[in-house]
Design a protein around this motif. Structure first.
Motif, mmCIF file in Angstrom:
data_model
loop_
_atom_site.group_PDB
_atom_site.id
_atom_site.type_symbol
_atom_site.label_atom_id
_atom_site.label_comp_id
_atom_site.label_asym_id
_atom_site.label_seq_id
_atom_site.Cartn_x
_atom_site.Cartn_y
_atom_site.Cartn_z
ATOM 1 N N GLN A 38 0.870 -1.183 0.000
ATOM 2 C CA GLN A 38 0.000 0.000 0.000
ATOM 3 C C GLN A 38 0.903 1.228 0.000
ATOM 4 O O GLN A 38 2.046 1.133 0.407
ATOM 5 C CB GLN A 38 -0.820 0.025 1.295
ATOM 6 N N PRO A 39 0.354 2.375 -0.391
ATOM 7 C CA PRO A 39 1.196 3.581 -0.299
ATOM 8 C C PRO A 39 1.526 3.877 1.176
ATOM 9 O O PRO A 39 0.628 3.899 2.021
ATOM 10 C CB PRO A 39 0.310 4.677 -0.889
ATOM 11 N N VAL A 40 2.818 4.044 1.472
ATOM 12 C CA VAL A 40 3.254 4.318 2.845
ATOM 13 C C VAL A 40 4.121 5.568 2.810
ATOM 14 O O VAL A 40 4.941 5.723 1.913
ATOM 15 C CB VAL A 40 4.096 3.124 3.377
ATOM 16 N N ASN A 41 3.910 6.454 3.790
ATOM 17 C CA ASN A 41 4.782 7.632 3.864
ATOM 18 C C ASN A 41 5.994 7.277 4.720
ATOM 19 O O ASN A 41 5.921 7.180 5.947
ATOM 20 C CB ASN A 41 4.012 8.809 4.466
ATOM 21 N N LEU A 42 7.123 7.101 4.061
ATOM 22 C CA LEU A 42 8.343 6.649 4.723
ATOM 23 C C LEU A 42 8.793 7.661 5.782
ATOM 24 O O LEU A 42 9.350 7.289 6.822
ATOM 25 C CB LEU A 42 9.433 6.487 3.652
ATOM 26 N N GLN A 43 8.522 8.948 5.509
ATOM 27 C CA GLN A 43 8.994 10.005 6.399
ATOM 28 C C GLN A 43 8.350 9.874 7.788
ATOM 29 O O GLN A 43 9.042 9.838 8.803
ATOM 30 C CB GLN A 43 8.663 11.352 5.744
ATOM 31 N N VAL A 44 7.024 9.717 7.793
ATOM 32 C CA VAL A 44 6.296 9.607 9.066
ATOM 33 C C VAL A 44 6.685 8.326 9.789
ATOM 34 O O VAL A 44 6.962 8.313 10.997
ATOM 35 C CB VAL A 44 4.772 9.637 8.798
ATOM 36 N N LEU A 45 6.740 7.235 8.987
ATOM 37 C CA LEU A 45 7.035 5.928 9.568
ATOM 38 C C LEU A 45 8.403 5.937 10.253
ATOM 39 O O LEU A 45 8.556 5.505 11.412
ATOM 40 C CB LEU A 45 6.985 4.885 8.447
ATOM 41 N N ALA A 46 9.419 6.485 9.569
ATOM 42 C CA ALA A 46 10.775 6.479 10.118
ATOM 43 C C ALA A 46 10.850 7.379 11.349
ATOM 44 O O ALA A 46 11.515 7.042 12.338
ATOM 45 C CB ALA A 46 11.752 6.944 9.051
ATOM 46 N N LYS A 47 10.128 8.494 11.298
ATOM 47 C CA LYS A 47 10.179 9.442 12.425
ATOM 48 C C LYS A 47 9.603 8.781 13.684
ATOM 49 O O LYS A 47 10.211 8.823 14.760
ATOM 50 C CB LYS A 47 9.367 10.689 12.062
ATOM 51 N N GLU A 48 8.437 8.133 13.515
ATOM 52 C CA GLU A 48 7.820 7.456 14.673
ATOM 53 C C GLU A 48 8.756 6.421 15.268
ATOM 54 O O GLU A 48 8.917 6.315 16.475
ATOM 55 C CB GLU A 48 6.524 6.763 14.217
ATOM 56 N N CYS A 49 9.385 5.674 14.395
ATOM 57 C CA CYS A 49 10.305 4.619 14.827
ATOM 58 C C CYS A 49 11.452 5.223 15.637
ATOM 59 O O CYS A 49 11.804 4.715 16.704
ATOM 60 C CB CYS A 49 10.883 3.953 13.589
ATOM 61 N N CYS A 50 12.033 6.296 15.110
ATOM 62 C CA CYS A 50 13.178 6.911 15.763
ATOM 63 C C CYS A 50 12.796 7.395 17.158
ATOM 64 O O CYS A 50 13.554 7.230 18.117
ATOM 65 C CB CYS A 50 13.710 8.075 14.942
#
Ligand SMILES: Nc1ncnc2c1ncn2[C@@H]1O[C@H](COP(=O)(O)OP(=O)(O)OP(=O)(O)O)[C@@H](O)[C@H]1O
Ligand SMILES: [Mg+2]
Length: 454
Positions: free
Chosen positions: A310-322
């Protein structure tokens, strides 16, 4: 769904239908050709008869006369297949002799120059008629002489010609059909044998199919099946090895857990029990970590290709992870930097798996990074978005760069109690997203840079 036509039926139809069509067409053409030639032949006889009758028309002073003795008429009419009629008619006095039933030609002007042939009926029977107009000298009147003949001889000749043409052709179609039928049966026999061989196989038998006897056209199919069997066999070997490794990895901490629990049970006071309990906890942690890694691996392996992406926003995902990893980094006094453009970075992906991938990279960076060091998570946007995790720890020696992606592989002497699955999970998830993972180390002690390019 429509049942597919058998190959045999298809070939048979494709060959015999056009052949039959050609035979029908040929029969029609032959019929008209035969009709034409039988008319040409028998019309000439009819014309001879008309001419000989015309010779009997005599000019008299008071008009024309026609006189044919009865024996001559009988001779004239004699024919073993057809009935012959004739008529002699004067334009001045009308009917002179013969059969009045013989029809006149449609227009007398037609026979001014030459005899005229036409098809008609006499007493309800089909006849061929030839008419001739003659003007005996010494009279001013014209005489119409006609001979009509039934068409039995003509049709019998046409039938003979048609039989001679059509029967051999029909035989040809039959023989061709028969040969196609038996030829295909013979040609398909190796395929039936192949089907039987595959059907009788045990599901564990992944040895190549014996393809010496199959026809050339089927060879590419058996090669493809053999290729597939080959790949299945190596996948099964890998699977088997993986299960053995996993079992071994699970058995060790579980055995430790059991021994420590038994030890703890033998101790009565709590402070003395503490070391055993600590061991139990670390063994349990290890088992928990290993089973969670195994589950992620199983999930990423079984995700069905690109269909679930599915379309995923990598920016948000990586930020949350960090953000989630900050406390763990702080425990080691590590500074965690996040460097990404403000704009969304869309990729087609599975968000949960992408998170697992980044978690594993951050886990490695924190675990193997330098205490008081720095970890940078960087995102690059563009046609090929990239995720980069960089630390300043020991790094990986170049000789080990390839091996670290193997399942359960840990560089000897690695700290912590990882199980060697983290980078295999990263690789598996990257493959699922058609992304490429690159590891680079500037040198021993210079840290590790992991780059995932989508
Ligand atoms: N950032 C890093 N710096 C130095 N070495 C690393 C780094 N990341 C991985 N390695 C080395 O590569 C090996 C394989 O890493 P991987 O993440 O696959 O397994 P693990 O960390 O040992 O176990 P797991 O991640 O499953 O808990 C590690 O044992 C470690 O020696
Ligand atoms: Mg790891």
């Amino acid at each position: 769904m429509r049942k597919p036509l058998s190959l045999r039926m298809q070939l048979l139809l494709r060959l015999t239908l056009p052949l039959t069509f050609v035979v029908i067409l040929d029969t029609a053409v032959s019929y008209y050709v035969a009709l034409h030639y039988s008319n040409v032949a028998y019309d000439r006889w009819l014309l001879d008869s008309v001419r000989s009758l015309a010779q009997e028309v005599k000019a008299q002073r008071d008009g024309v006369s026609f006189d044919l003795p009865p024996t001559a008429v009988e001779m004239f009419r004699w024919d073993d297949m057809d009935k012959t009629f004739f008529k002699v008619e004067s334009t001045r006095v009308g009917f002179l002799a013969g059969d009045s039933a013989v029809p006149n030609p449609p227009d007398l002007a037609l026979l001014k120059t030459e005899p005229y042939y036409f098809d008609s009926e006499v007493q309800g029977t089909k006849v061929r008629v030839v008419s001739m107009l003659m003007a005996p000298t010494a009279t001013s009147e014209e005489v119409l002489v006609e001979v009509a003949e039934t068409v039995n001889k003509r049709y019998s000749m046409i039938n003979d010609i048609l039989l001679a043409v059509v029967v051999p052709q029909l035989l040809l179609v039959l023989v061709t059909g028969f040969h196609i039928w038996t030829g295909i049966n013979r040609g398909l026999r190796p395929l039936h044998n192949l089907t039987r061989e595959i059907a009788q196989r045990s599901p564990r038998d992944l040895t190549p199919i014996h393809d010496a006897l199959v026809p050339l056209e089927v060879l590419s199919l058996t090669h493809t099946i053999n290729n597939l069997l080959n790949r299945l066999a190596s996948a099964m070997v890998a699977q088997q090895r993986f299960i053995e490794n996993a079992a071994h990895q699970l058995r060790t901490p579980l055995a430790g857990l059991k021994v420590q629990a038994e030890r703890a049970l033998r101790i009565d006071d709590l402070p003395a029990m503490r070391p055993a309990l600590t061991s139990i906890k670390s063994s349990a942690d290890r088992v928990a970590h290993l089973s969670s890694q195994l589950l992620v691996l199983a999930r990423s392996e079984n995700a069905e290709g690109h269909r679930l992406l599915q379309p995923v926003n990598l920016q948000v995902l990586a930020k949350e992870c960090c953000i989630e990893w900050v406390p763990r980094a702080l425990e080691k006094d590590i500074e965690l930097d996040f460097d990404a453009p403000q704009a969304p970075i869309p990729v087609a992906g599975d968000a949960t798996l992408l998170k697992e991938m980044l978690n594993n990279l951050l886990d490695n960076a924190v675990r193997y990074g330098k205490p008081d060091g720095r970890i940078t998570v960087q995102l690059l946007s563009g046609v090929r978005p990239a995720l980069i995790v960089e630390d300043d720890g020991q790094g990986i020696p170049s000789a080990e760069l390839d091996k670290v992606f193997e399942r359960f592989y840990r560089i000897p002497g690695s700290q912590g109690d990882g199980c060697g699955l983290g980078l295999s999970i990263v690789k598996e998830i990257a493959d699922l997203h058609a992304a490429r993972v690159g590891l680079s180390s500037a040198g021993v002690g210079q840290g590790l840079r992991v780059e995932v390019v989508f």
